[in-house]
Write a protein that holds these residues in place. Sequence first.
Motif, PDB file in Angstrom:
ATOM      1  N   ASP A  75      20.290  45.222  80.809  1.00 21.53           N
ATOM      2  CA  ASP A  75      21.333  44.240  80.617  1.00 21.53           C
ATOM      3  C   ASP A  75      22.635  45.856  81.053  1.00 21.53           C
ATOM      4  O   ASP A  75      23.113  44.523  81.727  1.00 21.53           O
ATOM      5  CB  ASP A  75      21.434  43.797  79.140  1.00 21.53           C
TER       6      ASP A  75
ATOM      7  N   ASP B  56      22.255  45.867  84.788  1.00 26.68           N
ATOM      8  CA  ASP B  56      22.617  45.452  85.337  1.00 26.68           C
ATOM      9  C   ASP B  56      23.901  44.753  85.705  1.00 26.68           C
ATOM     10  O   ASP B  56      24.865  43.762  86.617  1.00 26.68           O
ATOM     11  CB  ASP B  56      21.413  43.591  85.215  1.00 26.68           C
ATOM     12  N   ALA B  57      24.941  44.862  85.260  1.00 27.68           N
ATOM     13  CA  ALA B  57      26.239  44.836  84.378  1.00 27.68           C
ATOM     14  C   ALA B  57      27.117  46.064  84.884  1.00 27.68           C
ATOM     15  O   ALA B  57      28.052  45.555  85.262  1.00 27.68           O
ATOM     16  CB  ALA B  57      26.945  45.148  82.634  1.00 27.68           C
TER      17      ALA B  57
ATOM     18  N   GLY C 222      29.571  42.028  76.545  1.00 25.30           N
ATOM     19  CA  GLY C 222      30.774  41.543  76.443  1.00 25.30           C
ATOM     20  C   GLY C 222      31.737  41.568  75.836  1.00 25.30           C
ATOM     21  O   GLY C 222      33.381  40.841  76.193  1.00 25.30           O
TER      22      GLY C 222
END
Length: 497
Positions: free
Chosen positions: A141, A144-145, A265
């Motif tokens: 993750d 991917d960010a 986030g």
Amino acid sequence: MISKELKIYNTLSREKELFEPFKPPFVGMYVCGPTVYGDAHLGHARPAVTFDTVYRYLKHQGYKVRYVRNITDVGHLQGDADDGEDKIAKKAKLEQLEPMEVAQHYTDTYHRDMDLLNTFKPNIEPRATGHIPEQIKLVQDILDAGFAYEVNGSVYFDVVKYNEEKPYGKLSGRVVEELMSGSRELDGQDEKRNPIDFALWKNAAPEHLMKWDSPWGVGFPGWHLECTAMSSKYLGDQFDIHGGGMDLMFPHHECEIAQGNAGHGHDPAKYWMHNNMITINGQKMGKSLGNFITLQELFNGKHDLLEQAYSPMTIRYFILTAHYRSTLDFSNDALKAAQKGYKKIINGLRIAKDLHYVDAEGVATDEKQVQQVEKSIENAYRAMNDDFNTAQAIGQLFNLLKKINSIFTGQLQAAALGKAVFEKLIQTFIVFVEDILGLVEEKSDKQQALLELLLKLYKEAKLAKDYDKVDEIRAALKSIGIVVKDMKEKVDWAYEE
């Protein structure tokens, strides 16, 4: 009833903030647990007792708390670095054991010592090795960010890129530029883009004992990764309280905040709580410094720095006599003072449990005494609501104890307080000692039976006027820390203070 007055010092804001959980009455609390490669020492006891007390008080206030504390059994390398030997694997090689044998043994001894300190078990106690899939997913993750990169089978968090969007260092006050200038000469950092980048996943050398398959090759997770993966699994991406020792603020907790923001986030926790260190001669106590005293050594007195053994409840009381954010300096004098204070509290607890309200004709309510009791109770709760100030709360308990002792000796009649205030006095004292501060009387059923037998023989010798036997029994009890009290209507006893 849930208190609306509780304030917590938030390390993130550097202020005391009103405690407002995301979904009251539910509270999620994650606390960093031990790396299990050695016996627990006094430095481990402080966060365990601190956050056990936080847990107890939140529950007392009516919150439904999910308390998660992890076990680190992989990925914590020597020197808290990204290169070097795994602490557990190193111990396993030295003792010619499997790493999981080492981890299991020291997990068991940690639990044994925490039980002796009367800490509640967490609701969930996840292990890093039991959550490898979750950690691999979190690494992916973050990749991917765009906040991580892979090189030679290892994955690193890109601190400089992250800092362009969100401040890295906001918890600890570190500045990226200063970190960069202070770490350029470090060895073993060649494959990183920047020396302050940290490992999310490390490629494992063939001889490395603890390793797993991953999309980037065979390796193992970075130390910081496990807490982000496991806290989010059991408490969600955002939860209320994250706790741990002040030594974990940087880099561990700082990296957790960065991972949470990159992968989910947002910050993982609303309130960050850090207990201060226990020191010896002003120096932090810890395994890496070689100046630690294990809890078992404290309990049995077998250490060069110890003048005597100190019981688990003495240690718990010692920790609670200082506010959790202040340093607590070890000394035999401080521990002896704690031993004396603990015994006073427990003597009071015994008395409080045996006291009963007796209505007396002609005894008027003593408003001054009533106000003193009410004020001490109010102040005890005010102390706990002020960032869990156990030191001040204990001071108020001693005020209540004076009233309890006065009633016991007949200097103050319970009727002078009135039944409601008397019962409130007794209940508050017992609840604070046992339920909130977690202090219990240290005696077994066998010890109690033996004590009762000796007191029976004492009474019989006294009735028979066999004063030599009376003195002999009194001296024998005193030798084991029990003081006989000859009262008008009965024979009682107390722990020698």
